[in-house]
Design an enzyme around this catalytic site. Structure first.
Site, PDB file in Angstrom:
ATOM      1  NE  ARG A 211      -1.651   0.378   4.351  1.00 33.16           N
ATOM      2  CZ  ARG A 211      -2.643   0.754   5.131  1.00 33.16           C
ATOM      3  NH1 ARG A 211      -3.801   0.144   5.075  1.00 33.16           N
ATOM      4  NH2 ARG A 211      -2.499   1.725   5.985  1.00 33.16           N
TER       5      ARG A 211
ATOM      6  CB  VAL B 229       4.735  -1.201  -0.718  1.00 30.25           C
ATOM      7  CG1 VAL B 229       5.165  -1.951  -1.979  1.00 30.25           C
ATOM      8  CG2 VAL B 229       4.961  -2.069   0.522  1.00 30.25           C
ATOM      9  CG  HIS B 230       2.078   1.759  -4.297  1.00 27.81           C
ATOM     10  ND1 HIS B 230       1.593   0.755  -3.494  1.00 27.81           N
ATOM     11  CD2 HIS B 230       1.589   1.514  -5.535  1.00 27.81           C
ATOM     12  CE1 HIS B 230       0.842  -0.058  -4.225  1.00 27.81           C
ATOM     13  NE2 HIS B 230       0.816   0.378  -5.461  1.00 27.81           N
ATOM     14  CG  HIS B 231       7.144   6.963  -0.402  1.00 24.53           C
ATOM     15  ND1 HIS B 231       8.384   6.942   0.205  1.00 24.53           N
ATOM     16  CD2 HIS B 231       6.907   8.252  -0.724  1.00 24.53           C
ATOM     17  CE1 HIS B 231       8.863   8.174   0.246  1.00 24.53           C
ATOM     18  NE2 HIS B 231       7.986   8.990  -0.303  1.00 24.53           N
TER      19      HIS B 231
ATOM     20  CB  VAL C 227       6.518   4.542  -7.572  1.00 19.22           C
ATOM     21  CG1 VAL C 227       6.314   5.652  -8.611  1.00 19.22           C
ATOM     22  CG2 VAL C 227       5.857   3.247  -8.023  1.00 19.22           C
TER      23      VAL C 227
END
Lengths: 299, 203
Positions: free
Chosen positions: B34, B37-39, B42
């Site tokens: 969420r 993890v995306h931070h 990406v």
């Protein structure tokens, strides 16, 4: 001097209360969702309502939190001015959260601002959040717990309107918020609205509105009428369960108000997801209790 | 509306069959990921520690319980609001090769374009139904990035007939929740105009 024995007893009781609240819906919410399921008979709605009912049944059977997001724990406490353990109450509430985090178990949801570290025990700066009101001449406490999840907290907002925008401005804000953010907040939601003179008062009242039972009405006839009309209007939009469209949108709209300043008209919105885990217990000095939102349940 | 039973790794051909409103029951590798993890993947450009190619990413922060032998069991794991990942999801799909996103609520135009470009779908699991979901998890295979805390870590699950997963964005640029929102907003205007007449409390 804190009485450690009292803190221990009181935190045990409140921790059991939190655990129960995380696994069960209050009577009023349960009844409302069952009623809505009989109306939502088309499209994806029956599938979603069935998953919701199955979920509550399994959570009860396995004694698990019904939703993984057990929220930031918030307490709204009415404290009798003659309650003998006012000194111990704050410590007991924090201990109750620590115990419930381990026992339920609750998800770790307290992330410290600036440090950006999850404390891992649901206790952090000003968390659990505690709101207290004094009640004259009583010797008991009335404790509401609310599990403020992320999804249902995201639509929260407060805004100060100009009075010439009128109550129409309030209607507009509520509808815009519910058709955008409301879709993601696990509808059917209960919508809490606060109307006041400044943003923080409106925001706080909108959360207190969510503590009122589904189907209850504001004692002011105009407010009660507005609650009903907003509910009817939002239902006519047909968000359906999960925003997947249907015949209904919300469990209801509850409004609370405080007198405003002549130059301001503030509106606050809080939403509760369908898994509206708010519970109320009245506790007497001898630790006997009345579980107000789940009648007859023994902890 | 069609019902599909898919197993990971999911192929481009599997994805091509799916259209908005279809329902999937998924067996195989489902990994949570969420906000953080995306931070990391990406925005910070770090390498994803789990091979997600052809697999599913689940927008979810579970309640996990550590057992005496050091392994974990999943207590509850429902979907979280997918829209929070809108900013980074398209790049996440490209970086990881994820084929199925599981979450709740809709996602926006950037993810819709990302699903088309990376041949992937976004699906909705019924929100708040976290123990129903936990019952579809056969095994916890591992965890990565646990330093992010319990909700944000990457929990690797072995799912069995995990669903219902309602396809909300397909690989053809269609977006079910966006379509619903257009319909909601069309209905809204007339309702709001009528309500204005009933709240004339100023005098």
């Amino acid at each position: 001097m804190h009485d450690e024995k009292i803190i221990d007893q009181l935190s045990d009781l409140i921790s059991s209360f939190i655990c129960y609240a995380g696994s069960h819906l209050p009577d009023d919410v349960d009844a409302k969702l069952k009623e809505m399921a009989t109306i939502e008979t088309e499209g994806f709605a029956p599938t979603i309502y069935k998953a919701m009912a199955d979920n509550m049944e399994i959570a009860d059977r396995l004694k698990r939190p019904s939703c993984q997001d057990t929220g930031i724990i918030q307490f709204f406490v009415k404290v009798g001015t003659k309650y003998p353990y006012q000194n111990e109450l704050g410590e007991a509430l924090e201990q109750a959260v620590l115990k419930a985090t381990d026992r339920a178990p609750l998800r770790h949801n307290a992330v410290q601002i600036f440090d950006e570290i999850n404390t891992g025990n649901n206790v952090g700066v000003r968390v659990p959040w505690v709101d207290m009101e004094l009640v004259p001449d009583r010797d008991d406490i009335e404790v509401y717990v609310y599990m403020a999840g992320g999804g249902c907290s995201l639509p929260g907002m407060a805004k100060v309107l100009m009075p010439l925008e009128g109550y129409e401005g309030i209607v507009r804000v509520i509808f815009d918020q519910m058709t955008s953010y409301g879709v993601n907040a696990c509808p059917p939601c209960l919508v809490g609205v606060g109307i006041a003179g400044s943003a923080e008062v409106a925001a706080k009242l909108s959360k207190k509105a969510l503590l009122r039972p589904v189907g209850s009405h504001n004692p002011n006839p105009k407010a009660a009428m507005m609650e009903e009309e907003l509910e009817k209007g939002l239902n006519a939009v047909g968000l359906g369960p999960g925003g997947l469209s249907g015949k209904l949108s919300v469990m209801g709209v509850n409004i609370e108000q405080a007198a405003r300043h002549p130059a301001t008209l503030a509106v606050g919105i809080s939403t509760a997801c369908w898994a509206h885990r708010r519970a109320c217990i009245k506790i007497n000095p001898d630790m006997s209790y009345d579980f107000v939102t789940s009648k007859g349940v023994k902890l | 509306m069609s019902i599909y039973h898919l197993t990971t790794p999911v192929s481009d051909e599997d994805i091509a069959k799916l259209h908005i409103g279809d329902v999937i029951y998924l067996t195989g590798d489902i990994t949570t990921g969420r906000d953080d993890v995306h931070h990391r993947v990406v925005i910070q450009g770090r390498e994803c520690p789990v091979d997600l190619k052809g697999k599913a990413v689940f927008h979810a922060g579970p309640i996990m319980k550590k057992l005496e032998d050091g392994s974990y069991t999943c207590v509850a794991v429902g979907p979280t609001t997918s829209m929070r990942m809108e900013k980074a999801e398209a790049e996440f799909l490209e970086a990881t090769g994820v084929k199925i996103i599981i979450g709740k609520g809709g996602m926006g135009p950037k993810t819709t374009a990302g699903c088309k470009a990376s041949k992937a779908v976004h699906t909705i699991f019924p929100g708040g139904c976290a123990v129903v979901a936990a019952e579809c998890i056969e095994k916890v295979k591992g965890v990565e990035w646990l330093d992010l805390g319990m909700p944000e870590a990457m929990w690797q699950f072995q799912g069995k007939e995990f669903g219902p997963l309602i396809v909300s964005i397909d690989s053809y640029g269609e977006n079910l929740i966006d379509n619903n929102k257009i319909a909601f907003n069309e209905k809204k205007e007339a309702i709001v105009e009528e309500l204005y007449k009933k709240v004339q409390f100023m005098h």
